[in-house]
Design an enzyme around this catalytic site. Structure first.
Site, short mmCIF file in Angstrom:
data_model
loop_
_atom_site.label_atom_id
_atom_site.label_comp_id
_atom_site.label_asym_id
_atom_site.label_seq_id
_atom_site.Cartn_x
_atom_site.Cartn_y
_atom_site.Cartn_z
N LYS A 38 0.83 -1.20 0.00
CA LYS A 38 0.00 0.00 0.00
C LYS A 38 0.87 1.25 0.00
CE LYS A 38 -2.98 0.28 3.41
NZ LYS A 38 -4.04 -0.23 4.31
N VAL A 123 -6.97 -19.93 9.80
CA VAL A 123 -7.62 -20.54 10.96
C VAL A 123 -6.58 -21.13 11.90
CG1 VAL A 123 -9.34 -22.22 11.73
CG2 VAL A 123 -9.62 -21.09 9.52
N GLY A 125 -3.63 -20.13 12.93
CA GLY A 125 -2.21 -20.01 12.57
C GLY A 125 -1.60 -21.29 12.06
N ILE A 127 -1.72 -24.32 13.18
CA ILE A 127 -2.38 -25.61 13.41
C ILE A 127 -3.08 -26.08 12.13
CG2 ILE A 127 -4.13 -26.83 14.76
CD1 ILE A 127 -3.70 -24.79 17.00
N LYS A 196 -13.53 -17.78 11.90
CA LYS A 196 -12.80 -19.04 11.81
C LYS A 196 -13.72 -20.25 11.95
CE LYS A 196 -8.56 -16.87 13.45
NZ LYS A 196 -7.83 -16.41 14.66
#
Lengths: 393, 393
Positions: A38, A123, A125, A127, A196
């Site tokens: 940006k 969702v 991180g 895992i 999530k």
């Protein structure tokens, strides 16, 4: 064999930087050709010709076959993702709000254009819950998927519970550490875990539910009395999104604080960590634990998605295609603890049964069973200062 | 699209029955055509023409394209698996000893004959650790994989630690519940977790290590003094297999009891449950928890493998093919607690450093650093009654 990926990446924040750090150490048959950012004036750690402020530098480049989208703005992320998928580029995203809000459409676009959208990083991180629901539990009768999906609110709860910190101080600290979103309501109000759990529900049950149709209430009204109440009973309070099959036709989704005991694996999930509890007919109770946020853990999930694209991996959304009989519902009786100030609230809420009542000059609560529909219908009341609701498992 | 599987199954014990129960509830485009069993005279719950005592009823049937091997005898399982793979049938097995003992050869056969051998059920029951190491952590720098891989020894430790039961009573109970192998030494001596960690090492690090080259010692010499020692320090004793990259060239594997504190996710893994701890450079610490044994959890893992075969899934063994520089080693300094009776043992063991010594009429121990090679060289001494060794994390 693996395909060479030429990557265009939107965003170069903490996750983008983390991802770049990881890729550096690897020999992965992939190349990052362009970052679109940006702010073109910010000093970057990489050569200037890698950066552009023009989305066309990625979307218009036919050499780029893979788009990694790591920007905050869900609406802009959505526009980019759709354009990329429609122009034959595969996409990896970690934007839970964008995915949750447009999932059904994004699945259709993948189908129509033969492209793949992966979003493990969106969702919990690092895992690998989406991949496991999609691949490993694809034939399981899943009773429920729930857990601690938001690192920043969990960090705050840990500080408040274990170190007697004040809520406001703990929130400030979480923001300083980069765990909390710019707008803390997303985290502490339970919106982030709601996005999530909507994504999880599509892979667990094959249903697409709009986040705005799902009830969420957070931990921002948590008071000292609630903490004392929980501690006296050797419980902790955690913010838990739940997706649960309540009968052969109905799946409920909701986000509520929950009183959790020592016998739950979630009891020991502290600070910015996440934990996902999968209850299934045959595998029984499974638990996945790991870092839920941060540049490297999320970067690691994004990289796993990128690596999988080299082998043409795509989510099959099998459970949706099997046209199951499952539908989203809010008609579900749960047991709650409710601290309140105004007695009329209890009348309004229409509890099915109240099993305990407590009155003191500065602290009133009830424990009882109530339909989730009632709770959802009175969210505005429950959100008032002086009230705090938590599920009792 | 998925391929129709026609299955021949060897064995119809607790896992086979569990699997059959699961498949019954599903519409999975697969058919179990034949069970081959050892004892033809036993009364079965299914029609008699489904059963045979002749392996040829499966191996010689060209219609059967998938063999599910669920028998106890590792040598017989090996013969069946090799014949099946070489005759173009894919195989699913839960036999950890067979897989661990012959893995390199089995990988070569898969490669040469274009068939697939899957064995998620062989390692930690329902926990999808092999699949995740293979697919999700395939680009991760893995520091270590360790955990509680054996439900029966963990059950015994839970009973002994939390309920003050005697070791022998707890062992007997574990056997009655079906958690323990027929020969309890496999479990409590740490052989079963050793087989599993050898399999894990091949998917985590791409190395093939023969179980007989890996040191294991178990919990069968655990005494009341050790329990008291651990409890005074708020520790628990768990039986932990470890696979760990100690430098860019070396991976150590070993199985030892370990003193575990409350800060470890393994501390709360009780009874027959398993837990796998994955430490990685970017994903950081990840933890997988679930039922490690039993007909349904293992059946659920076996079914996931069967279901994956419908889509042609196979382990790629990428890390081995990438011909990494990693080699198996035992040259690794660890910190241990050692209770002993004979002072000469301490001299023999050649500790690098002893930091604590304790003497009492009925209880002597040292704490210190010692090379794993020294421990392995003196396994026979350490295995004597009156000695107990545990790693200190």
């Amino acid at each position: 064999m693996s395909n060479k990926l030429t990557i265009g990446m939107f965003g170069f924040g903490v996750v983008g930087q983390g991802l770049y750090d990881i890729i550096k150490t690897k020999n992965l048959n992939l190349e990052i050709k362009k970052f679109v950012i940006k702010n073109g004036n910010k000093k970057r750690s990489l050569p200037a010709d890698l950066f552009s402020t023009d989305a066309e530098a990625i979307l218009g480049d036919p050499e780029i076959n893979t788009v990694v989208e790591l920007i905050d703005d869900a609406e802009a992320a959505y526009q980019l993702t759709v354009r990329a998928l429609k122009s034959g580029k595969n996409v990896v995203s970690a934007n839970k709000k964008m995915i949750a809000s447009h999932l059904e459409e994004l699945v259709d676009i993948q189908h129509d254009y033969g492209t793949s959208l992966l979003y493990e990083g969106a969702v919990c991180g690092s895992i690998p819950i989406i991949r496991n629901l999609e691949e490993y539990y694809d034939n399981e009768l899943l009773h429920s998927v729930s857990g601690i999906f938001n690192g920043s609110s969990n960090y705050i709860l840990s500080k408040v519970f274990n170190e007697n910190q004040h809520y406001a101080d703990a929130l400030k600290k979480a923001q300083e550490l980069g765990f909390a979103e710019t707008d803390p309501t997303l985290d502490v109000g339970g919106f982030d875990p709601k996005f999530k759990v909507c994504i999880v529900a599509s892979h667990a049950y094959g249903i697409y539910v709009k986040p705005e149709d799902v009830f969420n209430i957070g931990i921002d009204k948590l008071g000292q009395q609630d903490i004392r109440f929980a501690k006296e009973k050797n419980l902790k309070i955690k913010l838990i999104p739940t997706a649960k099959e309540i009968d052969r036709n109905k799946v409920v989704l909701y986000v509520l604080p929950r009183l959790v005991g020592k016998d739950s694996m979630l009891y020991n999930v502290e600070n910015e960590n996440n934990g996902v509890l999968v209850k299934a007919a045959f595998a029984d109770e499974q638990f996945f634990y790991g870092k839920g946020a941060g540049g490297h853990p999320t970067g690691s999930a994004v990289l796993s998605d990128i690596a999988a694209l080299r082998y043409g991996y795509r989510y099959e959304y099998k459970k949706h295609l099997e046209s199951s009989t499952l539908n989203y519902s809010q008609d579900y009786l749960i047991k709650v603890y409710l601290r309140y100030t105004d007695d009329t609230l209890i009348e309004k809420l229409n509890f099915s049964e109240i099993t305990e009542r407590y009155y003191a000059p500065d602290f009133k609560y009830v424990i009882g069973h109530i339909n989730l529909q009632q709770i959802a219908a009175h969210k505005a009341d429950l959100d008032q200062e002086g009230n705090f609701i938590a599920e009792i498992a």
